[in-house]
Scaffold this motif. Structure first.
Motif, PDB file in Angstrom:
ATOM      1  N   GLU A   7       0.856  -1.192   0.000  1.00  0.00           N
ATOM      2  CA  GLU A   7       0.000   0.000   0.000  1.00  0.00           C
ATOM      3  C   GLU A   7       0.888   1.236   0.000  1.00  0.00           C
ATOM      4  N   LYS A   8       0.369   2.287  -0.614  1.00  0.00           N
ATOM      5  CA  LYS A   8       1.127   3.543  -0.687  1.00  0.00           C
ATOM      6  C   LYS A   8       0.541   4.520   0.314  1.00  0.00           C
ATOM      7  N   LEU A   9       1.456   5.095   1.105  1.00  0.00           N
ATOM      8  CA  LEU A   9       1.071   6.100   2.086  1.00  0.00           C
ATOM      9  C   LEU A   9       2.047   7.262   1.991  1.00  0.00           C
ATOM     10  N   GLU A  10       1.539   8.431   1.720  1.00  0.00           N
ATOM     11  CA  GLU A  10       2.349   9.648   1.665  1.00  0.00           C
ATOM     12  C   GLU A  10       3.586   9.480   0.773  1.00  0.00           C
ATOM     13  N   GLY A  11       3.405   8.863  -0.375  1.00  0.00           N
ATOM     14  CA  GLY A  11       4.476   8.718  -1.348  1.00  0.00           C
ATOM     15  C   GLY A  11       5.402   7.543  -1.115  1.00  0.00           C
TER      16      GLY A  11
END
Length: 163
Positions: free
Chosen positions: A88-92
């Motif tokens: 998953e992607k979080l804040e880049g």
């Protein structure tokens, strides 16, 4: 006349003592048998609960994940078994949740992608003896678990469709 009453008293005392001894032995035997039976039942229940917990945990993780970001890797952290990796992607940044088998337990670890970990155990989900993942047709996973208790083997399979 005193001799007769003394004889009855001794006989009655001996019978009462004999009855107490038989009652004591019976009670002790009952407690030991019940405790052993309870211990076996508890071990079996715990083994089955661990299978259900592992299956339910993986199903809920896979159902809540973005299906395109689910990967099956052959080994992770020097573990010999396959692992499920959810990205998953979080804040880049990209983070990974790895669900894998190590040290007789199904484990999970949440890390930033690219982090080098050598001897990590992660969070224990459930104690099991075997964990295997097989990718089937149509983006379906067949996940199997096994454990044992009291010489009895228990296994469970979960089929999850990633579509």
């Amino acid at each position: 006349m005193n001799k007769k009453s003394n004889g009855k008293t001794r006989l009655e005392t001996m019978l009462v003592m004999l009855l107490l001894i038989v009652f004591g032995i019976s009670t002790y035997t009952l407690v030991v048998v019940t405790a052993t039976s309870y211990e076996k039942t508890q071990a079996e229940t715990t083994a089955k609960d661990n299978l259900r917990l592992a299956s339910s945990y993986i199903e809920s993780k896979l159902r809540s994940a973005d299906k395109d970001n689910v990967k099956i890797v052959d080994s992770i952290f020097d573990s010999q078994s396959k692992a499920i990796v959810l990205e998953e992607k979080l804040e880049g940044d990209t983070y990974q949740t790895a669900i894998y088998y190590k040290d007789n337990a199904l484990r999970e670890i949440y890390i930033k992608k690219g982090t080098q970990l050598e001897d990590t155990s992660g969070f224990e989900i459930a104690k099991i003896d075997k964990f295997d993942i097989e990718k089937l047709q149509n983006n379906t996973l067949n996940i199997s678990f096994a454990t044992s208790a009291n010489g009895q083997d228990y296994d469970m399979q979960t089929i999850v469709n990633l579509n």
